[in-house]
Motif scaffolding. Sequence first.
Motif, PDB file in Angstrom:
ATOM      1  N   GLU A   6       0.811  -1.216   0.000  1.00  0.00           N
ATOM      2  CA  GLU A   6       0.000   0.000   0.000  1.00  0.00           C
ATOM      3  C   GLU A   6       0.846   1.269   0.000  1.00  0.00           C
ATOM      4  O   GLU A   6       0.316   2.368  -0.207  1.00  0.00           O
ATOM      5  N   SER A   7       2.158   1.148   0.203  1.00  0.00           N
ATOM      6  CA  SER A   7       3.009   2.339   0.171  1.00  0.00           C
ATOM      7  C   SER A   7       3.206   2.863  -1.252  1.00  0.00           C
ATOM      8  O   SER A   7       3.626   4.007  -1.448  1.00  0.00           O
ATOM      9  N   VAL A   8       2.865   2.048  -2.252  1.00  0.00           N
ATOM     10  CA  VAL A   8       3.048   2.475  -3.647  1.00  0.00           C
ATOM     11  C   VAL A   8       1.990   3.498  -4.049  1.00  0.00           C
ATOM     12  O   VAL A   8       2.309   4.602  -4.484  1.00  0.00           O
ATOM     13  N   LEU A   9       0.709   3.136  -3.869  1.00  0.00           N
ATOM     14  CA  LEU A   9      -0.377   4.038  -4.277  1.00  0.00           C
ATOM     15  C   LEU A   9      -1.369   4.323  -3.154  1.00  0.00           C
ATOM     16  O   LEU A   9      -2.429   4.879  -3.396  1.00  0.00           O
ATOM     17  N   GLY A  10      -1.047   3.915  -1.940  1.00  0.00           N
ATOM     18  CA  GLY A  10      -1.950   4.167  -0.822  1.00  0.00           C
ATOM     19  C   GLY A  10      -2.979   3.083  -0.617  1.00  0.00           C
ATOM     20  O   GLY A  10      -3.801   3.166   0.304  1.00  0.00           O
ATOM     21  N   SER A  11      -2.972   2.066  -1.463  1.00  0.00           N
ATOM     22  CA  SER A  11      -3.899   0.943  -1.348  1.00  0.00           C
ATOM     23  C   SER A  11      -3.376  -0.180  -2.234  1.00  0.00           C
ATOM     24  O   SER A  11      -2.469   0.010  -3.052  1.00  0.00           O
ATOM     25  N   GLU A  12      -3.952  -1.362  -2.079  1.00  0.00           N
ATOM     26  CA  GLU A  12      -3.667  -2.428  -3.027  1.00  0.00           C
ATOM     27  C   GLU A  12      -4.226  -2.040  -4.397  1.00  0.00           C
ATOM     28  O   GLU A  12      -5.180  -1.267  -4.498  1.00  0.00           O
ATOM     29  N   PHE A  13      -3.623  -2.581  -5.450  1.00  0.00           N
ATOM     30  CA  PHE A  13      -4.150  -2.350  -6.797  1.00  0.00           C
ATOM     31  C   PHE A  13      -3.723  -3.506  -7.686  1.00  0.00           C
ATOM     32  O   PHE A  13      -2.876  -4.326  -7.314  1.00  0.00           O
ATOM     33  N   TYR A  14      -4.332  -3.584  -8.860  1.00  0.00           N
ATOM     34  CA  TYR A  14      -3.874  -4.577  -9.823  1.00  0.00           C
ATOM     35  C   TYR A  14      -3.946  -4.000 -11.231  1.00  0.00           C
ATOM     36  O   TYR A  14      -4.587  -2.967 -11.472  1.00  0.00           O
ATOM     37  N   MET A  15      -3.252  -4.667 -12.145  1.00  0.00           N
ATOM     38  CA  MET A  15      -3.233  -4.258 -13.544  1.00  0.00           C
ATOM     39  C   MET A  15      -3.682  -5.419 -14.421  1.00  0.00           C
ATOM     40  O   MET A  15      -3.436  -6.583 -14.111  1.00  0.00           O
ATOM     41  N   MET A  16      -4.339  -5.089 -15.510  1.00  0.00           N
ATOM     42  CA  MET A  16      -4.789  -6.093 -16.470  1.00  0.00           C
ATOM     43  C   MET A  16      -4.598  -5.528 -17.873  1.00  0.00           C
ATOM     44  O   MET A  16      -4.319  -4.330 -18.047  1.00  0.00           O
ATOM     45  N   GLU A  17      -4.727  -6.392 -18.853  1.00  0.00           N
ATOM     46  CA  GLU A  17      -4.611  -5.932 -20.226  1.00  0.00           C
ATOM     47  C   GLU A  17      -5.773  -4.990 -20.562  1.00  0.00           C
ATOM     48  O   GLU A  17      -6.851  -5.080 -19.975  1.00  0.00           O
ATOM     49  N   ARG A  18      -5.533  -4.085 -21.495  1.00  0.00           N
ATOM     50  CA  ARG A  18      -6.625  -3.244 -21.972  1.00  0.00           C
ATOM     51  C   ARG A  18      -7.317  -3.951 -23.133  1.00  0.00           C
ATOM     52  O   ARG A  18      -6.671  -4.366 -24.094  1.00  0.00           O
ATOM     53  N   VAL A  19      -8.624  -4.094 -23.035  1.00  0.00           N
ATOM     54  CA  VAL A  19      -9.424  -4.633 -24.131  1.00  0.00           C
ATOM     55  C   VAL A  19     -10.124  -3.454 -24.793  1.00  0.00           C
ATOM     56  O   VAL A  19     -11.006  -2.831 -24.196  1.00  0.00           O
ATOM     57  N   LYS A  20      -9.714  -3.136 -26.001  1.00  0.00           N
ATOM     58  CA  LYS A  20     -10.307  -1.992 -26.695  1.00  0.00           C
ATOM     59  C   LYS A  20     -11.654  -2.372 -27.293  1.00  0.00           C
ATOM     60  O   LYS A  20     -11.836  -3.477 -27.812  1.00  0.00           O
ATOM     61  N   GLY A  21     -12.580  -1.442 -27.202  1.00  0.00           N
ATOM     62  CA  GLY A  21     -13.892  -1.673 -27.779  1.00  0.00           C
ATOM     63  C   GLY A  21     -14.847  -0.567 -27.414  1.00  0.00           C
ATOM     64  O   GLY A  21     -14.465   0.455 -26.842  1.00  0.00           O
ATOM     65  N   VAL A  22     -16.086  -0.766 -27.739  1.00  0.00           N
ATOM     66  CA  VAL A  22     -17.149   0.211 -27.487  1.00  0.00           C
ATOM     67  C   VAL A  22     -17.863  -0.166 -26.197  1.00  0.00           C
ATOM     68  O   VAL A  22     -18.216  -1.335 -25.988  1.00  0.00           O
ATOM     69  N   ILE A  23     -18.049   0.821 -25.326  1.00  0.00           N
ATOM     70  CA  ILE A  23     -18.805   0.620 -24.096  1.00  0.00           C
ATOM     71  C   ILE A  23     -19.997   1.568 -24.099  1.00  0.00           C
ATOM     72  O   ILE A  23     -19.830   2.774 -24.276  1.00  0.00           O
ATOM     73  N   LEU A  24     -21.165   1.030 -23.921  1.00  0.00           N
ATOM     74  CA  LEU A  24     -22.380   1.847 -23.900  1.00  0.00           C
ATOM     75  C   LEU A  24     -22.599   2.394 -22.500  1.00  0.00           C
ATOM     76  O   LEU A  24     -23.021   1.677 -21.596  1.00  0.00           O
ATOM     77  N   ARG A  25     -22.292   3.666 -22.337  1.00  0.00           N
ATOM     78  CA  ARG A  25     -22.468   4.307 -21.040  1.00  0.00           C
ATOM     79  C   ARG A  25     -23.774   5.098 -21.045  1.00  0.00           C
ATOM     80  O   ARG A  25     -24.710   4.755 -21.751  1.00  0.00           O
ATOM     81  N   GLY A  26     -23.858   6.145 -20.256  1.00  0.00           N
ATOM     82  CA  GLY A  26     -25.112   6.868 -20.093  1.00  0.00           C
ATOM     83  C   GLY A  26     -25.562   7.634 -21.317  1.00  0.00           C
ATOM     84  O   GLY A  26     -26.744   7.904 -21.496  1.00  0.00           O
ATOM     85  N   ARG A  27     -24.596   7.972 -22.186  1.00  0.00           N
ATOM     86  CA  ARG A  27     -24.933   8.693 -23.413  1.00  0.00           C
ATOM     87  C   ARG A  27     -24.459   7.889 -24.612  1.00  0.00           C
ATOM     88  O   ARG A  27     -23.396   7.274 -24.557  1.00  0.00           O
ATOM     89  N   PRO A  28     -25.204   7.918 -25.717  1.00  0.00           N
ATOM     90  CA  PRO A  28     -24.783   7.169 -26.904  1.00  0.00           C
ATOM     91  C   PRO A  28     -23.421   7.650 -27.395  1.00  0.00           C
ATOM     92  O   PRO A  28     -23.150   8.852 -27.402  1.00  0.00           O
ATOM     93  N   PRO A  29     -22.526   6.731 -27.782  1.00  0.00           N
ATOM     94  CA  PRO A  29     -21.226   7.139 -28.317  1.00  0.00           C
ATOM     95  C   PRO A  29     -21.391   7.957 -29.596  1.00  0.00           C
ATOM     96  O   PRO A  29     -22.355   7.773 -30.351  1.00  0.00           O
ATOM     97  N   LYS A  30     -20.457   8.850 -29.830  1.00  0.00           N
ATOM     98  CA  LYS A  30     -20.490   9.645 -31.061  1.00  0.00           C
ATOM     99  C   LYS A  30     -20.229   8.740 -32.258  1.00  0.00           C
ATOM    100  O   LYS A  30     -19.508   7.756 -32.179  1.00  0.00           O
ATOM    101  N   ASP A  31     -20.813   9.110 -33.388  1.00  0.00           N
ATOM    102  CA  ASP A  31     -20.571   8.420 -34.663  1.00  0.00           C
ATOM    103  C   ASP A  31     -21.113   6.998 -34.706  1.00  0.00           C
ATOM    104  O   ASP A  31     -20.707   6.203 -35.558  1.00  0.00           O
ATOM    105  N   ILE A  32     -22.003   6.661 -33.786  1.00  0.00           N
ATOM    106  CA  ILE A  32     -22.650   5.345 -33.830  1.00  0.00           C
ATOM    107  C   ILE A  32     -24.161   5.545 -33.867  1.00  0.00           C
ATOM    108  O   ILE A  32     -24.728   6.244 -33.024  1.00  0.00           O
ATOM    109  N   ASN A  33     -24.796   4.933 -34.832  1.00  0.00           N
ATOM    110  CA  ASN A  33     -26.246   4.989 -34.928  1.00  0.00           C
ATOM    111  C   ASN A  33     -26.835   3.797 -34.188  1.00  0.00           C
ATOM    112  O   ASN A  33     -26.819   2.671 -34.690  1.00  0.00           O
ATOM    113  N   LEU A  34     -27.314   4.055 -32.991  1.00  0.00           N
ATOM    114  CA  LEU A  34     -27.902   2.984 -32.184  1.00  0.00           C
ATOM    115  C   LEU A  34     -29.354   2.782 -32.616  1.00  0.00           C
ATOM    116  O   LEU A  34     -30.304   3.132 -31.928  1.00  0.00           O
TER     117      LEU A  34
END
Length: 350
Positions: free
Chosen positions: A101-129
């Motif tokens: 915890e001395s590194v960032l003030g807490s435990e943490f972990y890292m994982m690979e980034r998976v690129k893609g589209v995530i549908l959040r509260g607002r529709p993504p730009k340039d996508i016709n849903l």
Amino acid sequence: MIDQPKDIRKGEELDLDRLKAFLSDNLPEFSGEIAVSQFPSGFSNLTYLLKSGNREYVLRRPPFGANIKGGHDMSREFKVLSLLKPVYPKVPSPVLFCNDESVLGSEFYMMERVKGVILRGRPPKDINLSPDLMKSISEACIDNLAALHTMDIETSGLNSFGKPEGYTQRQVEGWIRRYHKAETDELGSMNAVTKWLEEHLPKQEHVSFIHNDYKYDNLVLNPDNLSEITAVLDWEMSTVGNPLMDLGTSLAYWAQADDSEALKPFSLTWLPGNLNRAQFADRYGERTGFDLKNLVYYYAFGAFKIGVIIQQIYARYKKGLTQDARFANLIYAVKACGVNAAKAIEKDKI
């Protein structure tokens, strides 16, 4: 189209010198340089994008001021990903865990980034849903949840994560306690629902590995085929337990066009074309073969549980433990969750 991070929010910065020193000692491919940004959505664990040379990672750590060993156990989430990956490929590959915890003030972990589209509260730009697209995405979402719930948990070792016996009762009692502990306003609907949940506890009939926060903004979609789910994120609350409680939570997140406006920013399920909650449940039942006779109970519990999660975040904001301006009006979402649960109980339908 690809989900992108933004500048780091004030008060949620990382100590880059300590982080670089840790990575230099523990990550062989680390280049020595690092660029950090933050994914802006989400209300629980903090999520950052780390770029080092031509590699990209996602770093997860608990929110500042949170009860770390409550719902923010980084070690457990890392272990879940490690066991899931060989049997359920739709998760990011875990990379590195840090319990210092001395590194960032807490435990943490890292994982690979998976690129893609995530549908959040607002529709993504340039996508016709379009309605046709939303219909296919909603069907893929349901089918993937059913596949998770019918997965073999014995051979994978995932059966060690949780105690299925008495799971339903423990969850109901636990979330009621959490609500009273975090309560800031007296909400009649939420209090009425707690009493009903205690008095109508159903018998648990199924055991599965469950996500416990399964919704659109935790799904990564293939940019070339948005109906394909490439990864499921945020396994912090996953466990072995009653899959119908997981279903109820997902249904409670599944806002419809006639729901309160306070619930719609959390999902795009209210857009035309999405299956509605009843159709969701029907398709899930067909895919799993599970008996859904107590569906209203599980939906009411899911709505209550989401209300409690939001209430906990709102309470942290009221106490000044976070300065995130998004949290200021969350009490209205808590009220909406209570109303939806009470309405389902009254009408005996979701």
